[in-house]
Design an enzyme around this catalytic site. Structure first.
Site, PDB file in Angstrom:
ATOM      1  N   LEU A 221       0.837  -1.287   0.142  1.00 37.17           N
ATOM      2  CA  LEU A 221       0.019  -0.033  -0.035  1.00 37.17           C
ATOM      3  C   LEU A 221       0.959   1.295  -0.128  1.00 37.17           C
ATOM      4  O   LEU A 221       1.540   1.714   0.908  1.00 37.17           O
ATOM      5  CB  LEU A 221      -0.850   0.250   1.087  1.00 37.17           C
ATOM      6  CG  LEU A 221      -1.775   1.194   1.327  1.00 37.17           C
ATOM      7  CD1 LEU A 221      -2.827   1.204   0.068  1.00 37.17           C
ATOM      8  CD2 LEU A 221      -2.572   1.220   2.626  1.00 37.17           C
ATOM      9  N   ASP A 222       0.626   1.944  -0.886  1.00 43.54           N
ATOM     10  CA  ASP A 222       1.199   3.432  -1.168  1.00 43.54           C
ATOM     11  C   ASP A 222       2.706   3.149  -1.113  1.00 43.54           C
ATOM     12  O   ASP A 222       3.398   4.328  -0.706  1.00 43.54           O
ATOM     13  CB  ASP A 222       0.979   4.451   0.107  1.00 43.54           C
ATOM     14  CG  ASP A 222      -0.759   4.573   0.003  1.00 43.54           C
ATOM     15  OD1 ASP A 222      -1.215   4.721  -1.128  1.00 43.54           O
ATOM     16  OD2 ASP A 222      -1.319   4.889   0.988  1.00 43.54           O
ATOM     17  N   ALA A 223       3.351   2.213  -1.529  1.00 45.17           N
ATOM     18  CA  ALA A 223       4.666   1.792  -1.493  1.00 45.17           C
ATOM     19  C   ALA A 223       5.328   1.672  -2.875  1.00 45.17           C
ATOM     20  O   ALA A 223       6.502   1.310  -3.147  1.00 45.17           O
ATOM     21  CB  ALA A 223       5.052   0.903  -0.636  1.00 45.17           C
TER      22      ALA A 223
END
Lengths: 304, 304, 304, 304
Positions: free
Chosen positions: A248-250
């Site tokens: 996530l969001d990486a």
């Protein structure tokens, strides 16, 4: 940019003579290089290049160029790390949205004015809020409702578990996938979609799914980043355009920008001010992606 | 700014009539307000103000003003959340450094040119690298060596434990504390000091110890933030000037800034580019602190 | 950057095969290209490139490389639009100053810390204000007094005329010229020198004299740009680093930057805030110049 | 921001006790100040303030407040330099456009999403290009054709002279004026209107006509600023939101912003990149104007 071009993007382990090999290949065929960029990453010893060649300067069509350049790429051990694209192929885009329209409005405005010369095949929303504006632009809008998240279900689904909501959500994602993939899009844009893609979609759309996160990542991953930012008392807020990965969001960051805020700004003020950098950061990242300017290497990007 | 002024900073629970109460108090005494700022935080219901008054417009010296304004503050339930300062008192500053000189050079240059009209009483370094430039400015330099961190000792000290290194380090900090406190400084500036202050020093210097962290906090807390930033592939790097608290890199933020980087920047490039925003962000934050422009409320700051 | 490199900068009319020609020349000799940049200007049809090659990868010393590359350049009609530089030659710099020290302090700090690895041969000032700090860095300082400008004399000299002041000024510039040229510097830095170079010095130092102007050019050319900016009520102020030409403040721009201001900022505030962007913009521009990253073409620059 | 407020803006010659006078007036009536800002201009000796008061905290309707505050203003010699506005009155806006739609799209998107809670009464275009998108938002679009500018006519009209074109243009402006004034708008937005308002319209709409100029003024006044910027080789381009006055591009500046460009950017690239700052700078300036945050003083603005 109506002049037709072939765009070569390429990466391989660095060694002497790569530039010469590629440029001689092009020169020998009469290729007129309009734009060229090179980068060597000293940490990984990896070489990257992007070349724009006038299509009419080469005696090849794009398939022939691909075949011949493939030999060059092979001889340089590039394996699958190269592509040859034709700017005459209009890029196909599908946009996923929720209720917040600022990114969608912005993209549609760019398309309508001709600034962003792409084919928006469909907009898919988990709410109907943005149906009218989409259709006013002559673009199909699909409403795929998602089950409302309730806290218990959410924690269950994080556990990989199920519950009623999880099943409905899987069905909704299956529907989204079907609607997306029938267009074989060059980019799937999560324009403040607000739903976390399941791992299988992240995998299926790897390198094509582009998200705009409303923080300066890696700060404030996950939900309600403006609330997090307000609580921390930061003096700038940001937006991050990145490829979606299962983490996530990486995913690899394409572009980021920030805007100044101060103690007088409430959370709604942050939300309002943030919108402007979200939409512009997304538009920039999407443009670069569609112009084949973004080369992913591990979790980092080279943007030529 | 040579004209003498009294600076009032004040905070209390919001209610009707605060501005009238304070401004009438000043007006009744003939006070000429040169600068005034107000802020109400809707989340906490707290009111803040800062007022600069020409000293020669009031019939009071600073102690008298403090006594009389204290009654106003009491009547508004401000408790200890107010101060009256006199710009005629030259601010005393102590600077802590390690080997990297860019922030120190920058501060000394500002002092030498008169831009930052403060009294730098001492520079304390855990290396001698910056002794010469300090003394060239006529400022005492104290060398307080710190034991080299070895990984084992470090993890031990994080555990609150001891070991040989920990004892030496405590002695070094005791020496630093003695050297700092004999000057009763308005600001203790950690100008890339690279040592984590122990909790008792954080407490003793609360609201006066100012650090520059070389990242856009809360991203990249702790050691080697530029390495972290490079690994994450961010497109902007930042610097954060904040008050030191016992919670590492989590104190109230005074100022932040960023600078653009790209895939071509190696870690040493980030270090080099980052220096420019570090030194400027620190100088801005320090100036505001010394001009009594920064009001801390919880973990956030109001910067007037 | 301690690894020795040869830096080739090159410009010629655009045509097919330039990149191939240059890169093959290098590849045939075993040259390991560490950094390469290309640009074609569609308006002028001019091609530019800059290449950094590891010196130890080539069987040539710099003179041999120059001779052989000269043949390549000739064959591409580059005429005199190319250079081959050796990073092992430490760049020589002379700095001209007046009273304001922020740019000088900044440059000296960068040199002292090793960030800017150059040889500052001399600082020349028309006032003695900055003599001490210069000498504290072990650098010779020369004081060359200039006649005070009186309005009448000034308008006379603008008329190309003479008067007492003009003669003295010419003598002062002759002295500056002598002091500068004995070092044969790669860069003559006007670090807020505040004197307008006469045309013959502009000519003699063409492409080497670098000025920092305290405005966002072409706004606010000439004297007192912060006063002009304040009067106009701009919301950002700027700084411009450019090559000096006989046309006042109109030379090729290397770098610019801005900082936000507001209605609360007086002229002295603009002066103070502006200093930070002046010094950083100058340092960036100077670094790029000394790394042979700046190619001038007409009145524009390509910065690789 | 749906909570109803009265907004007081006020300017007068500075003296002791102004803040006390105003705040006591409000406090005596029970006024709850939600936001307050003050500024004193040391150059002109002028005092400015803006106060937001909760409407429900006062026993007055807006007319009563205006009448009573008028007495306060009189006693402070403010003459006509004050206003009391009611946020319950929805702001009326008329937008003038030509062919370029990016600013209009952006404003309509903000209105549609509720971010900008205003009543766009009409859009007037000298081309029909933007009729459809306007009407898709349910807003009337009026097409008022303007005679094509021919160079001879232009220079004639600059001379105050006539010619066929000038007469047609005057008629077109008369039509525009009629269409605008029937809505008595709080703001007339020149969203890349590309026609120079005649002096009588500048006068009639003084303080209400807001233009976005596509340069960082005062650089590149007049036609084709991106071409001018490209020719000058600037490294940043800008946009300026300002009040329209009879002096071309010289009115009081409300807001400015810039974006970085480099040698690789052609004029079309500047045009494209510039659009993003144009639309955002205009939107910011318009918001501040409509929230009564902008006080004009001479040719400068105070933005609270």
């Amino acid at each position: 940019m109506s002049e037709r071009r072939y765009v070569i993007t390429f990466g391989c382990p660095d060694r002497t003579g790569i530039v010469a090999r590629i440029s001689s290949f092009l020169a020998d065929a009469g290729g007129w290089i309009v734009e060229a960029a090179y980068h060597t990453d000293p940490d990984t010893g990896w070489f990257f290049t992007r070349q724009e060649v006038r299509a009419d300067s080469l005696p090849y069509d794009v398939d022939q160029l691909r075949a011949r350049f493939g030999e060059v790429a092979s001889s340089l051990s590039a394996e699958s790390n190269w592509r040859v694209e034709d700017t005459a192929v209009r890029r196909r885009v599908v946009i996923l949205v929720s209720k917040d329209g600022h990114c969608l409005y912005d993209l549609l405005g760019r398309v309508a004015s001709g600034e962003l010369d792409v084919d928006v095949r469909a907009v898919i929303g988990n709410h109907e809020t943005l149906a009218d504006i989409t259709r006013a632009h002559g673009i199909p809008f699909h409403h795929v409702p998602f089950p409302r998240e309730d806290p218990a279900a959410r924690s269950a689904s994080v556990e990989g578990g199920g519950g009623r909501g999880a099943g409905h959500k899987a069905a909704a994602f299956a529907e989204v996938r079907k609607l997306v993939e029938e267009h074989d899009p060059h980019a799937i844009v999560l324009a403040r979609f607000m739903q976390i893609l399941p791992p299988e979609l992240c995998a299926a759309w790897a390198g094509r799914a582009i998200n705009i996160h409303h923080s300066f990542l890696p700060s404030f991953i996950g939900a309600r980043p403006y609330h997090q930012a307000h609580r921390r008392g930061v003096k700038l807020i940001g937006a991050t355009c990145h490829y979606v990965t299962a983490d996530l969001d990486a995913g690899p960051i394409i572009e980021q920008d920030v805007i100044r805020v101060d103690h007088g700004d409430t959370v709604p003020d942050l939300v309002r001010k943030g919108r402007d950098i979200e939409k512009i950061t997304l538009a920039r990242g999407l443009r670069w992606h569609l112009e084949d300017r973004v080369l992913v290497h591990g979790n980092r990007t080279v943007v030529f």
